[in-house]
Design an enzyme around this catalytic site. Structure first.
Site, PDB file in Angstrom:
ATOM      1  N   PRO A  35       0.797  -1.222   0.000  1.00 42.13           N
ATOM      2  CA  PRO A  35       0.000   0.000   0.000  1.00 42.13           C
ATOM      3  C   PRO A  35       0.833   1.279   0.000  1.00 42.13           C
ATOM      4  O   PRO A  35       1.891   1.348   0.614  1.00 42.13           O
ATOM      5  CB  PRO A  35      -0.837  -0.107   1.277  1.00 42.13           C
ATOM      6  CG  PRO A  35      -0.152  -1.111   2.121  1.00 42.13           C
ATOM      7  CD  PRO A  35       0.572  -2.033   1.196  1.00 42.13           C
ATOM      8  N   ASN A  36       0.303   2.242  -0.718  1.00 41.64           N
ATOM      9  CA  ASN A  36       0.835   3.599  -0.838  1.00 41.64           C
ATOM     10  C   ASN A  36       2.107   3.712  -1.668  1.00 41.64           C
ATOM     11  O   ASN A  36       2.561   4.818  -1.937  1.00 41.64           O
ATOM     12  CB  ASN A  36       1.050   4.252   0.540  1.00 41.64           C
ATOM     13  CG  ASN A  36      -0.249   4.439   1.268  1.00 41.64           C
ATOM     14  OD1 ASN A  36      -1.203   4.967   0.707  1.00 41.64           O
ATOM     15  ND2 ASN A  36      -0.309   3.996   2.512  1.00 41.64           N
TER      16      ASN A  36
ATOM     17  N   ARG B  74       5.285  11.189  -1.680  1.00 37.96           N
ATOM     18  CA  ARG B  74       5.426  10.899  -0.255  1.00 37.96           C
ATOM     19  C   ARG B  74       6.667  11.605   0.291  1.00 37.96           C
ATOM     20  O   ARG B  74       7.514  12.052  -0.476  1.00 37.96           O
ATOM     21  CB  ARG B  74       5.511   9.385  -0.050  1.00 37.96           C
ATOM     22  CG  ARG B  74       4.230   8.690  -0.551  1.00 37.96           C
ATOM     23  CD  ARG B  74       4.190   7.251  -0.201  1.00 37.96           C
ATOM     24  NE  ARG B  74       3.973   7.107   1.242  1.00 37.96           N
ATOM     25  CZ  ARG B  74       4.099   5.956   1.874  1.00 37.96           C
ATOM     26  NH1 ARG B  74       4.454   4.871   1.232  1.00 37.96           N
ATOM     27  NH2 ARG B  74       3.884   5.888   3.172  1.00 37.96           N
TER      28      ARG B  74
ATOM     29  N   TYR C 271      11.284   8.150   1.632  1.00 34.50           N
ATOM     30  CA  TYR C 271      10.967   7.346   0.457  1.00 34.50           C
ATOM     31  C   TYR C 271      11.718   7.743  -0.809  1.00 34.50           C
ATOM     32  O   TYR C 271      11.545   7.114  -1.850  1.00 34.50           O
ATOM     33  CB  TYR C 271       9.456   7.386   0.201  1.00 34.50           C
ATOM     34  CG  TYR C 271       8.667   6.954   1.409  1.00 34.50           C
ATOM     35  CD1 TYR C 271       8.624   5.613   1.785  1.00 34.50           C
ATOM     36  CD2 TYR C 271       8.006   7.878   2.205  1.00 34.50           C
ATOM     37  CE1 TYR C 271       7.928   5.206   2.911  1.00 34.50           C
ATOM     38  CE2 TYR C 271       7.306   7.480   3.334  1.00 34.50           C
ATOM     39  CZ  TYR C 271       7.266   6.144   3.678  1.00 34.50           C
ATOM     40  OH  TYR C 271       6.584   5.749   4.801  1.00 34.50           O
TER      41      TYR C 271
ATOM     42  N   ASN D  71       8.071  -5.555  -1.072  1.00 29.15           N
ATOM     43  CA  ASN D  71       8.010  -4.444  -0.140  1.00 29.15           C
ATOM     44  C   ASN D  71       6.567  -4.416   0.343  1.00 29.15           C
ATOM     45  O   ASN D  71       5.698  -3.846  -0.312  1.00 29.15           O
ATOM     46  CB  ASN D  71       8.380  -3.117  -0.805  1.00 29.15           C
ATOM     47  CG  ASN D  71       8.380  -1.963   0.183  1.00 29.15           C
ATOM     48  OD1 ASN D  71       7.804  -2.065   1.262  1.00 29.15           O
ATOM     49  ND2 ASN D  71       9.010  -0.874  -0.181  1.00 29.15           N
TER      50      ASN D  71
ATOM     51  N   ALA E 156       3.247  -0.935   4.752  1.00 29.78           N
ATOM     52  CA  ALA E 156       2.642  -0.959   6.093  1.00 29.78           C
ATOM     53  C   ALA E 156       2.248  -2.367   6.529  1.00 29.78           C
ATOM     54  O   ALA E 156       2.220  -2.656   7.730  1.00 29.78           O
ATOM     55  CB  ALA E 156       1.426  -0.038   6.132  1.00 29.78           C
TER      56      ALA E 156
ATOM     57  N   GLU F 227      12.985  -9.237   1.120  1.00 30.69           N
ATOM     58  CA  GLU F 227      12.222  -8.106   1.656  1.00 30.69           C
ATOM     59  C   GLU F 227      12.992  -6.825   1.339  1.00 30.69           C
ATOM     60  O   GLU F 227      14.212  -6.775   1.527  1.00 30.69           O
ATOM     61  CB  GLU F 227      12.083  -8.271   3.171  1.00 30.69           C
ATOM     62  CG  GLU F 227      11.401  -7.123   3.861  1.00 30.69           C
ATOM     63  CD  GLU F 227      11.456  -7.249   5.389  1.00 30.69           C
ATOM     64  OE1 GLU F 227      10.854  -6.396   6.048  1.00 30.69           O
ATOM     65  OE2 GLU F 227      12.115  -8.175   5.920  1.00 30.69           O
TER      66      GLU F 227
ATOM     67  N   HIS G 131      12.812  -2.350   1.600  1.00 32.81           N
ATOM     68  CA  HIS G 131      12.180  -1.120   2.095  1.00 32.81           C
ATOM     69  C   HIS G 131      13.023   0.064   1.647  1.00 32.81           C
ATOM     70  O   HIS G 131      14.256  -0.011   1.648  1.00 32.81           O
ATOM     71  CB  HIS G 131      12.085  -1.124   3.624  1.00 32.81           C
ATOM     72  CG  HIS G 131      11.207  -2.203   4.149  1.00 32.81           C
ATOM     73  ND1 HIS G 131       9.839  -2.134   4.094  1.00 32.81           N
ATOM     74  CD2 HIS G 131      11.510  -3.391   4.711  1.00 32.81           C
ATOM     75  CE1 HIS G 131       9.332  -3.234   4.619  1.00 32.81           C
ATOM     76  NE2 HIS G 131      10.331  -4.022   4.992  1.00 32.81           N
TER      77      HIS G 131
ATOM     78  N   ARG H 226      12.751   3.895  12.572  1.00 27.15           N
ATOM     79  CA  ARG H 226      11.653   4.866  12.533  1.00 27.15           C
ATOM     80  C   ARG H 226      10.748   4.694  13.756  1.00 27.15           C
ATOM     81  O   ARG H 226      11.233   4.339  14.830  1.00 27.15           O
ATOM     82  CB  ARG H 226      10.899   4.718  11.210  1.00 27.15           C
ATOM     83  CG  ARG H 226      11.781   5.173  10.029  1.00 27.15           C
ATOM     84  CD  ARG H 226      11.086   5.129   8.717  1.00 27.15           C
ATOM     85  NE  ARG H 226       9.873   5.939   8.715  1.00 27.15           N
ATOM     86  CZ  ARG H 226       8.939   5.859   7.774  1.00 27.15           C
ATOM     87  NH1 ARG H 226       9.080   5.021   6.764  1.00 27.15           N
ATOM     88  NH2 ARG H 226       7.868   6.619   7.840  1.00 27.15           N
TER      89      ARG H 226
END
Length: 141
Positions: A10-11, A18, A23, A72, A75, A96, A98, A105
């Protein structure tokens, strides 16, 4: 030819809009193009992005014949047992990725439901995380 499914959660379709400090400034399409360039003729990439958890789970289930998944989960990294369980069934290489250093974070981002079913994780390098995933596959398959 090594078949690779690249999944984005998502996003991530909103990259470029963003916060750049987390990002980067590239869009998802620009990142996909970088990955294609790095893959050359060694990897066949299929790209899929969804804002819906069930779509991502279904895509993983339908892709059990791929050699690798680069994911990725965005969330859903911090919330999805369903994605964890789908990835657990996949027997190929699982990577994975990111864009940001999620472990540095907010506290809630330290919860990670997918890392323990993935072979390796690249994070905190913006688009470089994705490019490093491609390099990893080229060197380990």
């Amino acid at each position: 030819m090594i078949r690779v499914l690249v999944l984005n959660g998502p996003n991530l379709n909103m990259l470029g809009k963003r916060p750049k400090e987390h990002y980067g400034s590239l869009t998802l399409n620009q990142i996909n193009e970088l990955m294609k360039k790095e893959a050359g003729d060694k990897l066949e990439l299929e790209f899929y992005q969804s804002n819906y958890e069930g779509d991502l789970v279904t895509k993983i289930q339908e892709s059990l014949n791929y050699d690798a998944i680069i994911i990725n989960p965005a969330a859903y990294t911090h919330t999805s047992v369903a994605i964890h369980d789908a990835l657990e069934m996949f027997t190929g290489i699982k990577i994975e990725v990111h864009l940001s250093k999620v472990d540095n974070r907010e506290d809630f981002r330290r919860i990670n439901f997918v890392r323990d079913v993935c072979d390796v994780c690249f994070s905190g390098e913006f688009e470089g995380s994705y490019v490093n995933a491609i390099k990893y596959l080229k060197n380990h398959k």
